[in-house]
Design an enzyme around this catalytic site. Structure first.
Site, PDB file in Angstrom:
ATOM      1  CG  HIS A  27      86.642  89.249  16.576  1.00 19.12           C
ATOM      2  ND1 HIS A  27      85.806  90.135  17.788  1.00 19.12           N
ATOM      3  CD2 HIS A  27      86.246  88.282  17.309  1.00 19.12           C
ATOM      4  CE1 HIS A  27      85.006  89.537  18.079  1.00 19.12           C
ATOM      5  NE2 HIS A  27      85.467  88.127  18.120  1.00 19.12           N
ATOM      6  CD  GLU A  28      87.213  84.709  14.375  1.00 20.39           C
ATOM      7  OE1 GLU A  28      87.759  83.439  15.428  1.00 20.39           O
ATOM      8  OE2 GLU A  28      85.974  84.315  14.706  1.00 20.39           O
ATOM      9  CG  HIS A  87      88.737  85.923  19.977  1.00 19.49           C
ATOM     10  ND1 HIS A  87      88.934  85.737  21.099  1.00 19.49           N
ATOM     11  CD2 HIS A  87      87.850  85.898  19.674  1.00 19.49           C
ATOM     12  CE1 HIS A  87      87.052  86.078  21.725  1.00 19.49           C
ATOM     13  NE2 HIS A  87      87.054  86.545  20.592  1.00 19.49           N
ATOM     14  CD  GLU A 110      83.402  86.868  21.456  1.00 18.95           C
ATOM     15  OE1 GLU A 110      83.661  87.585  20.240  1.00 18.95           O
ATOM     16  OE2 GLU A 110      83.870  85.912  21.955  1.00 18.95           O
ATOM     17  CG  ASP A 153      84.033  93.540  18.894  1.00 19.21           C
ATOM     18  OD1 ASP A 153      84.304  92.158  18.583  1.00 19.21           O
ATOM     19  OD2 ASP A 153      83.002  93.326  19.917  1.00 19.21           O
TER      20      ASP A 153
END
Length: 483
Positions: free
Chosen positions: A125-126, A129, A191, A195
């Site tokens: 997930h990070e 980003h 977000e 995901d």
């Protein structure tokens, strides 16, 4: 992320009530910040993080989280450039992604993850980003801000969320109110995008794509127990039923993958569990009880944790016995070799530790934690020059690592080499983002007597490069202030 977007506003309650909307920044984040400028921002950001949070410099634990992160990066077709994964030695259940591909994971989150796939879900997930450059797209008008100001702003937001609101606000002193207005939370779309891409990466890397939704749901259910003292994950990264449902739906597109946890994952958790106890006798009691009652997921890792606790408690014979049990079927694991050498050193068997670590390095020359342990044993044996050789080899494999340069500085000092002492101190400062004091250390190094010609030439070249970087950075900061 988990959850940098929320971190940007956490600790600044006077701003939270305002209605932030994502500005129209164009089609590319590259128009906002060049790759080189983002790298400088990442370096300045890590300097602030290291000053404010206990970054764990344990080579074995760092190597594990880096290996897991590298596995996921390799599976992400969008990933490119440099990533830096590191562990924060606090019980907080959270993680964050900063500029320059810097991804921090708290020890508490690693312990909260029941499977390696859950930990991988957080990292994937990070990573998403970072690859989608959400941070750059989430900072309004940041092209008009200087790199040091941006780094302080971002780090202060993390301080406010992870340390205390007061610390976060205190760190913001001196920053103009207009700068605060440029902060913007991650949108819901960011977000969900993280995901979605993260679950795809999980599947491609061979982890269970359902792990993300499972971790979200389990922590969400546990929040009823925490009441007002909920884990940071839940406070900075709100999870609702729709988000869990979407994650489950995305995982359905791939199907479940039954992947057993690696032993290294279990060993890392055992080591972090042992560190979590302030007093060694508490750690000893914990592992003794879990082993006696069978309350553990992996007996090998549990005996390893027990051996670590006994070593810290000074019960070296008992520690050796516990480690021998763990090593029965995994004698060549670096974690075990390093711990056995540590026990040897504690019991005064220095040459035995040097010999065994030297043999391990010869069999696995690219395993940098073994080389670091070998160098430390050489230092104990009174051979700092050999330690410098080992650490220099590691530094070539891992350039820009402050921990390595700190050890090199100590070894050079022990060897009586003043020029090298100042040079390695300069490299450590530079790696931490302190370019001006790093330049001064190189200038001091050049003034040392009996400095070999080739060493002086190397230092002079490095000094000229750093001075040019400093002049260039100041020119860019001045242009930013005039914008």
């Amino acid at each position: 992320m988990i959850a940098f977007g929320a971190l940007l506003l956490t600790g600044l309650p006077q701003l939270q009530a305002q209605d932030y909307r994502l500005p129209d920044m164009g089609s590319s984040a590259d128009a906002l910040m060049t790759t080189g400028a983002e790298a400088r921002l990442g370096q300045a950001f890590m300097r602030s993080v290291r000053e404010s949070l206990p970054v764990l410099d344990d080579p074995l634990l760092t190597d594990y989280i880096e290996s897991l992160g590298a596995n996921l990066v390799a599976a992400d077709p969008n990933a490119s450039g440099r990533f830096n994964f590191f562990v924060i030695d606090q019980s907080v259940v959270n993680a964050f992604a900063g500029p320059g591909g810097n991804i921090g994971v708290y020890a508490g989150l690693i312990l909260a993850a029941e499977t390696e796939s859950e930990l991988a879900a957080v990292l994937s997930h990070e990573i998403a980003h970072v690859t989608q450059r959400h941070l750059l797209r989430g900072l309004e008008d940041q092209s008009k801000m200087t790199v040091p100001t941006m780094a302080l702003m971002v780090a202060a937001a993390i301080l406010g969320a992870q340390v205390s609101a007061d610390a976060g606000v205190a760190a913001m002193v001196g920053i103009q109110a207009a700068t605060l207005q440029r902060q913007i939370n991650f949108t819901r779309e960011n977000e969900h995008e993280a995901d979605r891409l993260g679950i795809t990466t999980l599947d491609k890397a061979g982890f269970d794509p359902y792990a993300m939704a499972g971790f979200f749901e389990r922590l969400s259910k546990s929040s009823r127990v925490y009441e007002n003292n909920a884990p940071e994950f839940l406070r900075t990264h709100p999870v609702n039923a729709n988000r869990i449902a979407e994650a489950l739906g995305r995982a359905d597109d791939f199907g479940a993958q039954q992947r057993p946890d690696s032993l290294r994952f279990q060993l890392a958790r055992a080591a972090l569990r042992e560190r979590a106890y302030k007093r060694p006798e508490q750690a000893v009691a914990h592992f003794r009880d879990t082993l006696r009652e069978g309350r553990h997921r992996n007996s090998v890792a549990e005996h390893y944790g027990y051996a670590l606790a006994l070593t810290r408690a000074g019960q070296f014979d008992a520690a050796r016995a516990a480690l021998a049990t763990a090593m029965q079927s995994h004698s060549s694991l670096p974690e075990f070799i390093v711990l056995e050498a540590r026990i040897d050193l504690e019991q005064g068997q220095v040459e035995r530790a040097v010999r065994h670590l030297g043999q391990a390095v010869s069999l696995s020359p690219s395993h940098w934690p073994l080389r670091v342990a070998y160098a430390e044993a050489l230092m104990k044996a009174g051979r700092p020059a050999q330690a410098i050789d080992e650490l220099t080899t590691v530094a070539r494999l891992r350039p820009g690592n402050p921990m390595l340069y700190d050890r090199l500085e100590q070894a050079a000092f022990r060897a009586g080499n003043q020029g090298a002492t100042h040079r390695f101190r300069a490299e450590k400062l530079y790696a931490e983002g302190d370019r001006e004091p790093a330049i001064r250390q190189l200038e001091i190094a050049l003034r040392q007597r009996d400095l070999p010609y080739h060493e002086a030439a190397r230092i002079q070249a490095r000094l000229e490069t750093w001075k040019e970087e400093e002049r260039d950075a100041k020119r860019k900061d001045k242009r930013g202030e005039k914008s």
